[in-house]
Design a protein around this motif. Sequence first.
Motif, short mmCIF file in Angstrom:
data_model
loop_
_atom_site.label_atom_id
_atom_site.label_comp_id
_atom_site.label_asym_id
_atom_site.label_seq_id
_atom_site.Cartn_x
_atom_site.Cartn_y
_atom_site.Cartn_z
N LEU A 1 0.85 -1.18 0.00
CA LEU A 1 0.00 0.00 0.00
C LEU A 1 0.89 1.24 0.00
N GLY A 2 0.60 2.19 -0.85
CA GLY A 2 1.32 3.46 -0.85
C GLY A 2 2.81 3.34 -1.07
N GLY A 3 3.26 2.33 -1.80
CA GLY A 3 4.67 2.16 -2.08
C GLY A 3 5.42 1.34 -1.05
N GLN A 4 4.78 0.95 0.03
CA GLN A 4 5.40 0.14 1.07
C GLN A 4 4.83 -1.27 1.06
N THR A 5 5.59 -2.21 1.58
CA THR A 5 5.11 -3.59 1.75
C THR A 5 5.47 -4.07 3.15
N VAL A 6 4.50 -4.69 3.82
CA VAL A 6 4.72 -5.28 5.13
C VAL A 6 4.19 -6.70 5.12
N ARG A 7 4.65 -7.51 6.04
CA ARG A 7 4.15 -8.87 6.22
C ARG A 7 3.05 -8.80 7.28
N ALA A 8 1.90 -9.40 6.99
CA ALA A 8 0.78 -9.30 7.92
C ALA A 8 -0.06 -10.55 7.90
N GLY A 9 -0.91 -10.68 8.91
CA GLY A 9 -1.85 -11.79 9.01
C GLY A 9 -3.28 -11.29 8.99
N PHE A 10 -4.16 -12.12 8.45
CA PHE A 10 -5.59 -11.81 8.37
C PHE A 10 -6.39 -13.01 8.86
N GLU A 11 -7.40 -12.77 9.67
CA GLU A 11 -8.35 -13.81 10.02
C GLU A 11 -9.34 -13.92 8.86
N ASN B 1 10.10 6.95 2.16
CA ASN B 1 11.41 7.53 1.82
C ASN B 1 11.54 9.00 2.21
N GLY B 2 11.18 9.33 3.44
CA GLY B 2 11.31 10.69 3.93
C GLY B 2 10.22 11.64 3.47
N SER B 3 9.25 11.15 2.75
CA SER B 3 8.13 11.95 2.26
C SER B 3 6.84 11.22 2.63
N TRP B 4 5.76 11.58 1.98
CA TRP B 4 4.47 10.93 2.24
C TRP B 4 3.83 10.50 0.93
N SER B 5 3.27 9.32 0.93
CA SER B 5 2.43 8.85 -0.17
C SER B 5 0.99 9.08 0.28
N THR B 6 0.24 9.86 -0.49
CA THR B 6 -1.14 10.20 -0.11
C THR B 6 -2.12 9.39 -0.94
#
Length: 161
Positions: A74-84, A120-125
Amino acid sequence: QPFIHTVELKGRRGITTAVKGLFDDGAMVNFICNLTFALLRGRLGDLTLSESTLLMADGARVSSHGRWFGDVSLGGQTVRAGFEIFPSGGGWSLLFGKPLLQQFRAVHDYGNDTLMIPLNGSWSTLVNEANKPPGQKSNILIESENILWGDDKPPLRQVLH
């Protein structure tokens, strides 16, 4: 309007899938509707066992169908997550809850209905896709409009304090 935005999921099979997500900073768990997951299982992979139980408004307890873990972009970032995995009752295909909002360090500006993600030091809107003019398409391919809202038999829900 609820805040809705496209989220990309990538499972163990390495295939990226775009799904419209409902963002809810009051939800203490991330969810994928069980019918949505059934459509995406071939791309996302299998579930792991979950011992989570959800309390419904009528006092009934409903067990999770399992838990899915994968990469969420989302918004240029990726994280590892879990969903029920749980029946949405026609309310959403993916519920992007507070745990994911915290992982992304997201800031929701309710005044202009945007979500900001540090990048990266800014914001993705990100804009609320629920507010797009009719006929305007997202720049991300949605796998199927049928998976936007999940199933159509809503369970009664209760918020625990």
